[in-house]
Every structure is written in C-alpha cells, then in structure tokens.
Design an enzyme around this catalytic site. Structure first.
Site, PDB file in Angstrom:
ATOM      1  N   GLU A 147      -4.909  84.724 -58.455  1.00  0.00           N
ATOM      2  CA  GLU A 147      -3.877  85.540 -59.111  1.00  0.00           C
ATOM      3  C   GLU A 147      -3.899  85.336 -60.627  1.00  0.00           C
ATOM      4  OE1 GLU A 147      -2.675  87.803 -57.410  1.00  0.00           O
ATOM      5  OE2 GLU A 147      -3.095  87.023 -55.406  1.00  0.00           O
ATOM      6  N   HIS A 183      -6.281  87.766 -62.067  1.00  0.00           N
ATOM      7  CA  HIS A 183      -5.684  89.094 -62.244  1.00  0.00           C
ATOM      8  C   HIS A 183      -4.795  89.115 -63.491  1.00  0.00           C
ATOM      9  CE1 HIS A 183      -7.067  90.856 -58.565  1.00  0.00           C
ATOM     10  NE2 HIS A 183      -6.428  90.008 -57.773  1.00  0.00           N
ATOM     11  N   HIS A 201      -6.712  88.994 -66.731  1.00  0.00           N
ATOM     12  CA  HIS A 201      -7.397  90.289 -66.865  1.00  0.00           C
ATOM     13  C   HIS A 201      -6.423  91.339 -67.421  1.00  0.00           C
ATOM     14  CE1 HIS A 201     -10.055  93.502 -64.587  1.00  0.00           C
ATOM     15  NE2 HIS A 201      -9.965  93.738 -65.873  1.00  0.00           N
TER      16      HIS A 201
END
Ligand code: ZN
Length: 461
Positions: free
Chosen positions: A374, A377, A380
């Site tokens: 996570e 993510h 990102h």
C-alpha cells in the site's frame, strides 16, 4: 477472543488525519455546497467550444477544477465511510460531443496554440476516440440498454454469492465449519488432505449442479462484450478492452506467451509440492496448504516501518524519508476496530495526503508485506501528483500495481538477506513463490481464458 476496541477508544496517533482533505465535517458540508453552486457554470460554455481555442481552454480549465474538487469531496466522504456523493456532473456531458464536433483540421491547428498546450494530450485522447463514438440517437439507444447489459453478471453473482449453499464439514481440528465462499479458501489450507479434498468436491458439486445456468451467464457476458466492441467499431472485444489505456494487443498476447514459455518451472514446482506433501498425485486442492511453516516474527507498527524503509533503501533517501514520515505520522489508519472495513487500501487525491487503511496485526508477517504494498500505491499517487498537472496525474490500471508489487519484491530481498536460518529463508521463498503464482501465473491464466472464450464467441461459438 480479545474483542476489538470501539472507534472512539482508538488513540488519535493510530488513526489517519483527514485534515489535508477537510478540517471537519462542517468544512466538507460548506465545500460541497460551494461546489454544487458552481455546477451551473457548465451551462455558460454550452455551444461555444468550437468558437475559439481560448474558449475551449477556459471550459477545460473549469471542468478540471470541478473534477479536482469533486475528487477531494468524494474521497473525504469515502474515507469517512459515508456513501459516495452521487455527483451530478451530467451538466458537463456536452463537453466531449462538442469537442468531437469541432472539425478535425481546425482542432489540430488549435492544439499548437498556447492556451490549449496544457490540454493537448487530453484532447488527443478525445480525438482518438472519435471513430468509436456513434451518432446522438445511436448513443441514446446504447445508454438505454446500459442497465440490463449487466444482467448476466448480476445473475452470476446472485447465484454464487447468495443462492448457492454448500453445507458444512468437519475441519482438521475437529470443528464443524459451514462451507462458504469465505471458508472455502481457509479449508484449502488445511493440513489434512482428506479435509481439503472433501471441501473441494463439496464446493464444486454446487457449481456442477448449476453448470447450464453458469454457462449461460458466461456466454451472456461474453456476448455483451462482443456486441459492445462491434457497435463501437472495434475489431475484437479484446482490442475494445485495451483501447482506453492504449495498450497494444501484442503486449497482451506476449504476456500469455511469456508465461506459457515458463510453465515447465511451474510444473517443477507442483511436483516439488507433491513430493514435500508426500502425495501420489497432486490436485488443485493440494496447492494452497503452506509447504513450510510460516515465518514467525512479530513486528510492532514502528518495527514494521523500520523494516520497510530499510528494504526500500534502493529507491533513495528522499523516497524513504517521506514515506517514513507519513507512516509514522498520520497517513495511516493502523489497527482494526469494531465496525471498520476489513482488508487494506490506499486512497489519496491530487491535493491531499495519500491515505492508507490497514488492519495491522503484529504477529502477521503478511501485514508487513501489505503495508509495503500500500505504501507503493501511496508514494506513486503522491509523486505522480507532484510531477504532473492534475489532468495527467491519474494512472491507468495497466501500471497501477507496478510500484506496489515492486515494493514487495524489495521487502522479500531484504528479508532474505537478513534471514538467519535455512528455515527462515525457506519460509520467505515459499511465500514469494505463492505470490508469483497468484500475481503472474494465475492472472495470466484468467487473461488467456478471456482471450480464448471471447474469440470463440466472435467466431460464432
Ligand atoms: Zn495493489
């Protein structure tokens, strides 16, 4: 059983701080009202987009500003666990058709003008879709069949999630367990072979008993996809599916070919599994039980953050420092509490912190991997927001799992380097093999199934 704390009992530092979205629910209410008041602003542009590059640029800027705010409003509502605001941006629905109606030559001459420069790629994407948009009455007819176009899928879910019942059975520890979609996976991890076998046969007997209905839902779903591709002038259903992300068909087919090329390694693994489990022959129901005892390591939240930031060191100190500050700070809703959504996810907007929901448990090593995932993510999302204007900050499904799974790889490497015994190393490698099997081999198998089954419908099958 230790019972879960109430939400009100969870210490604030263990929860996320949503202030980067809105300071309070009252602020959110006010922002929603202000946003709704601005919706009518769309009307001022109707019928004028083809008049000049400046006018088109003004409308796109307005539309993006509305989108960006809607994202912030919707994310806050979602993270607070409320229903999503059914944002009625129907008012903006004229924008795409009006852009499409601008003569192609005129529009492409505008793309080089300064006001449209920031929107060039956006507009090129709209233009790219031009051959696949139908006339207004045709689009209306298509929209009208939108709800029942999903019937095959709905029937499948109602049947498999609600109507099918699987009875119960006794697990390896002697407990009577109700067989369901949820317990099936657990039972396939049972160390007693006969329990796995019975769970498998008892579960799939229900699918077998409804084979004709299930086949009809699958064919209905595939026929819908093929129909949707054909009416929009895509050569095949797979090309229609890849169109929006502009992924070449060769990429899809090459993935299947590459995984197929490596099947001998997968088969060797299954044979190793068969030998380690002491089985004459291996079945599907023997493929989930762990081959070696799982890694027994406890991590407090702070220890997990230590391990993750050490593992991600190859990504550089800027990445690690920012991630560490977020994880030790208030990006994360860390632990389970009563009524909290299960599992984990990352969610952030262009203007907010990249929040992470976890249900972290200290004794579960897999949760350290989940957090690393996570975190991938979230970083990102954040780095993309900083490097791109709002209109280009989102990322497609095609690249969405790259940062997250790459972080898991770095964590695996790090844990392997730190492992102090062959047993520990075996546990890490075994987890890694199962992750590759689930992430690469199995997903590609699904992709190949979709490819073959849709092609069969296209060939009249
Ligand atoms: Zn993910």
């Amino acid at each position: 059983m230790k019972s879960l704390p109430k939400r009100s009992e969870v210490p604030a530092p263990d929860t996320w701080d949503l202030a980067s979205l809105f300071e309070s629910d009252a602020d959110w209410d006010a922002a929603l009202e202000a946003w709704e008041a601005k919706i009518s602003g769309f009307d001022t542009f109707v019928g004028t987009l083809g008049s000049s590059a400046e006018r088109l640029a003004e409308c796109l800027a307005f539309d993006l500003e509305m989108d960006r705010e809607a994202d912030r409003l919707g994310t806050y509502a979602h993270l607070r666990g409320s229903e999503d605001t059914a944002a009625a941006v129907e008012r903006a629905s004229y924008i795409q058709p009006e852009i499409m109606a601008i003569p192609p030559k005129l529009l492409s001459s505008w793309l080089d003008l300064p006001p449209l420069e920031p929107y060039r790629l956006m507009l090129e994407r709209v233009v790219r879709n031009r051959p696949h948009v139908l006339s207004e009455p045709e689009e209306k007819l298509l929209a009208m069949q939108g709800t029942f176009a999903g019937t095959a899928g709905k029937v499948f879910r109602q049947l498999t999630d609600a109507d099918l019942t699987f009875g119960s059975l006794v697990d390896g520890s002697g407990n009577e367990i109700e067989l369901s979609n949820a317990t099936f996976t657990t039972l396939l991890h049972d160390t007693v072979p006969a329990v796995r076998k019975q769970a498998f046969h008892q579960y799939y007997a229900q699918y077998q008993a409804h084979a004709n209905t299930l086949a009809a839902t699958l064919s209905g779903s595939n026929e819908r996809d093929v129909y949707a591709a054909r009416v929009r002038h895509h050569p095949t259903a797979v090309e229609a599916a890849l169109f929006a992300d502009n992924v070449p068909l060769t990429v899809y087919d090459q993935l299947i070919a590459a995984v197929r090329d490596h099947l001998p390694a997968v088969h060797r693994y299954y044979d190793l599994r068969r030998r380690l489990l002491g089985l004459e022959e291996i079945h599907h129901y023997d493929c989930y039980v762990p081959l070696v005892p799982e890694l027994e390591q406890r991590h407090t939240w702070d220890e997990a953050v230590n391990v993750i930031t050490a593992a991600l060191a190859p990504l550089g100190s800027d990445y690690c420092n920012r991630l560490e500050a977020g994880l030790r700070g208030r990006w994360c809703d860390r632990y389970p509490n009563a009524g909290k959504q299960s599992g984990a996810f990352s969610s952030g907007t262009y203007d907010s912190d990249p929040y992470i929901l976890m249900n972290f448990q200290e004794e579960v090593i897999e949760h350290v991997f989940t957090l690393a995932h996570e975190a991938g993510h979230s970083m990102h999302t954040r780095l993309s927001a900083e490097a791109q204007p709002f209109q280009y900050s989102g990322y497609t499904i095609f690249v969405a799992e790259v940062a997250s799974t790459f972080n898991e790889q770095l964590l695996t490497r790090h844990l392997l380097a730190q492992a102090s015994s062959a047993k520990e190393r075996a546990a890490i490698i075994s987890r890694e093999i199962d992750a590759i099997r689930a992430t690469i081999i199995r997903q590609t198998m699904f992709a190949e199934f979709e490819r073959v089954s849709h092609a069969s419908v296209e060939a009249g099958g």
